[in-house]
Design a protein around this motif. Structure first.
Motif, PDB file in Angstrom:
ATOM      1  N   GLY A  30      49.573 -20.930  42.656  1.00 44.99           N
ATOM      2  CA  GLY A  30      49.131 -19.561  42.419  1.00 44.99           C
ATOM      3  C   GLY A  30      50.283 -18.573  42.346  1.00 44.99           C
ATOM      4  N   LYS A  33      51.557 -18.637  38.813  1.00 48.92           N
ATOM      5  CA  LYS A  33      50.526 -18.685  37.775  1.00 48.92           C
ATOM      6  C   LYS A  33      50.826 -17.712  36.633  1.00 48.92           C
ATOM      7  CE  LYS A  33      47.582 -15.234  39.845  1.00 48.92           C
ATOM      8  NZ  LYS A  33      46.467 -14.942  40.680  1.00 48.92           N
ATOM      9  N   THR A  38      43.044 -17.108  37.309  1.00 52.19           N
ATOM     10  CA  THR A  38      42.523 -17.066  38.670  1.00 52.19           C
ATOM     11  C   THR A  38      42.684 -18.450  39.290  1.00 52.19           C
ATOM     12  OG1 THR A  38      40.876 -15.423  38.057  1.00 52.19           O
ATOM     13  CG2 THR A  38      40.475 -16.650  40.080  1.00 52.19           C
ATOM     14  N   VAL A  39      43.265 -18.512  40.479  1.00 51.56           N
ATOM     15  CA  VAL A  39      43.464 -19.780  41.181  1.00 51.56           C
ATOM     16  C   VAL A  39      42.729 -19.734  42.509  1.00 51.56           C
ATOM     17  CG1 VAL A  39      45.147 -21.384  42.170  1.00 51.56           C
ATOM     18  CG2 VAL A  39      45.728 -20.098  40.094  1.00 51.56           C
ATOM     19  N   GLU A  56      46.603 -16.777  45.776  1.00 51.37           N
ATOM     20  CA  GLU A  56      45.365 -17.354  45.272  1.00 51.37           C
ATOM     21  C   GLU A  56      44.254 -17.144  46.281  1.00 51.37           C
ATOM     22  OE1 GLU A  56      45.916 -22.026  45.988  1.00 51.37           O
ATOM     23  OE2 GLU A  56      47.436 -21.278  44.603  1.00 51.37           O
TER      24      GLU A  56
END
Length: 113
Positions: A30, A33, A38-39, A56
């Motif tokens: 995350g 990213k 979205t994580v 995240e």
């Protein structure tokens, strides 16, 4: 996870907008990213999760649990299981759940040490 390792994983899921990070630890997937992704992370280590929550949406979860993962069917574009399957008592059970929460045509990216 170093940024180069994270880039390697992200290069294999380039179109994913929602990703499950199984065994997220401190949330490095995350952390690195791409914008607009979205994580969600799962891990049992509460101290690591406190760090992961910076990057995240991270939740405490026993990956050996017999309970279904706390997500709807076909929820994620991709699931990353980096170096966790070899630590599980019943990795097949987790793989079934990973498949359930991955959308049709989604990507499951798993690695073992």
């Amino acid at each position: 996870m170093k940024s180069a390792v994270a880039r390697f994983y992200w290069s294999h899921i380039p179109n994913a907008k929602s990703v499950l990070d199984v065994g997220c630890a401190v949330g490095d997937l995350g952390r690195y990213k791409p914008e607009g992704v979205t994580v969600h992370g799962l891990d049992l280590n509460v101290a690591a999760l406190a760090q992961a929550q910076q990057y995240e949406t991270a939740k405490e979860w026993d990956l050996d649990s017999t309970e279904p993962l706390p997500f709807q069917d076909a929820y994620f574009d991709a699931v990353v299981a980096k170096d966790i399957l070899e630590h599980l008592q019943k990795p097949g059970r987790m793989l079934v759940e990973i498949r359930r929460v991955t959308r049709p045509g989604g990507i499951i990216l798993a690695s073992v040490i």
